[in-house]
Write a protein that holds these residues in place. Sequence first.
Motif, PDB file in Angstrom:
ATOM      1  N   SER A 122       0.815  -1.211   0.000  1.00  0.00           N
ATOM      2  CA  SER A 122       0.000   0.000   0.000  1.00  0.00           C
ATOM      3  C   SER A 122       0.853   1.268   0.000  1.00  0.00           C
ATOM      4  O   SER A 122       0.351   2.352   0.232  1.00  0.00           O
ATOM      5  CB  SER A 122      -0.931   0.001   1.221  1.00  0.00           C
ATOM      6  OG  SER A 122      -0.168  -0.084   2.406  1.00  0.00           O
ATOM      7  N   THR A 123       2.151   1.129  -0.273  1.00  0.00           N
ATOM      8  CA  THR A 123       3.036   2.292  -0.275  1.00  0.00           C
ATOM      9  C   THR A 123       2.996   2.990  -1.621  1.00  0.00           C
ATOM     10  O   THR A 123       2.734   2.382  -2.649  1.00  0.00           O
ATOM     11  CB  THR A 123       4.489   1.880   0.041  1.00  0.00           C
ATOM     12  OG1 THR A 123       4.904   0.927  -0.934  1.00  0.00           O
ATOM     13  CG2 THR A 123       4.609   1.291   1.424  1.00  0.00           C
ATOM     14  N   GLU A 124       3.267   4.272  -1.600  1.00  0.00           N
ATOM     15  CA  GLU A 124       3.271   5.068  -2.828  1.00  0.00           C
ATOM     16  C   GLU A 124       4.639   4.988  -3.493  1.00  0.00           C
ATOM     17  O   GLU A 124       5.662   4.801  -2.835  1.00  0.00           O
ATOM     18  CB  GLU A 124       2.934   6.517  -2.496  1.00  0.00           C
ATOM     19  CG  GLU A 124       1.575   6.651  -1.836  1.00  0.00           C
ATOM     20  CD  GLU A 124       0.763   7.754  -2.462  1.00  0.00           C
ATOM     21  OE1 GLU A 124       1.265   8.429  -3.365  1.00  0.00           O
ATOM     22  OE2 GLU A 124      -0.378   7.913  -2.047  1.00  0.00           O
TER      23      GLU A 124
ATOM     24  N   GLU B 125       9.915   6.118  -9.876  1.00  0.00           N
ATOM     25  CA  GLU B 125       9.024   6.225 -11.032  1.00  0.00           C
ATOM     26  C   GLU B 125       9.767   5.911 -12.331  1.00  0.00           C
ATOM     27  O   GLU B 125      10.825   6.445 -12.608  1.00  0.00           O
ATOM     28  CB  GLU B 125       8.436   7.633 -11.111  1.00  0.00           C
ATOM     29  CG  GLU B 125       7.317   7.783 -12.122  1.00  0.00           C
ATOM     30  CD  GLU B 125       6.071   7.006 -11.740  1.00  0.00           C
ATOM     31  OE1 GLU B 125       5.470   6.386 -12.617  1.00  0.00           O
ATOM     32  OE2 GLU B 125       5.705   7.036 -10.552  1.00  0.00           O
TER      33      GLU B 125
ATOM     34  N   THR C 102       7.804   6.609  -5.135  1.00  0.00           N
ATOM     35  CA  THR C 102       8.496   7.905  -5.055  1.00  0.00           C
ATOM     36  C   THR C 102       8.922   8.360  -6.447  1.00  0.00           C
ATOM     37  O   THR C 102       8.948   7.566  -7.394  1.00  0.00           O
ATOM     38  CB  THR C 102       9.742   7.806  -4.156  1.00  0.00           C
ATOM     39  OG1 THR C 102      10.675   6.912  -4.783  1.00  0.00           O
ATOM     40  CG2 THR C 102       9.389   7.301  -2.768  1.00  0.00           C
TER      41      THR C 102
END
Length: 87
Positions: A46-48, A54, A50
Amino acid sequence: MSKKKKDWKTEKGRVLNMSSEERRKEYRRSEYVPLDQINTWKQSQSTEVTEEEEGKDLLRDKVSLYKGDITILEVDAIVNAGTVLCY
């Protein structure tokens, strides 16, 4: 070329030319799990992502964690790495 090798190559060619639907008709079991239904490690977290990560080709985009009967996965091969002891 031996008959065994010829038969193997013939079968490989036949299977490679089949559509997914044709292959599914030949499965021994009626239940299977398509690979696209198994989340990658990244999708299960559930981490975004960075900015630094990307667009990079990361391991977590390729690795999937699956808990269950691996014999019903719709994959071409299952590879089991054995333990190797070197002295």
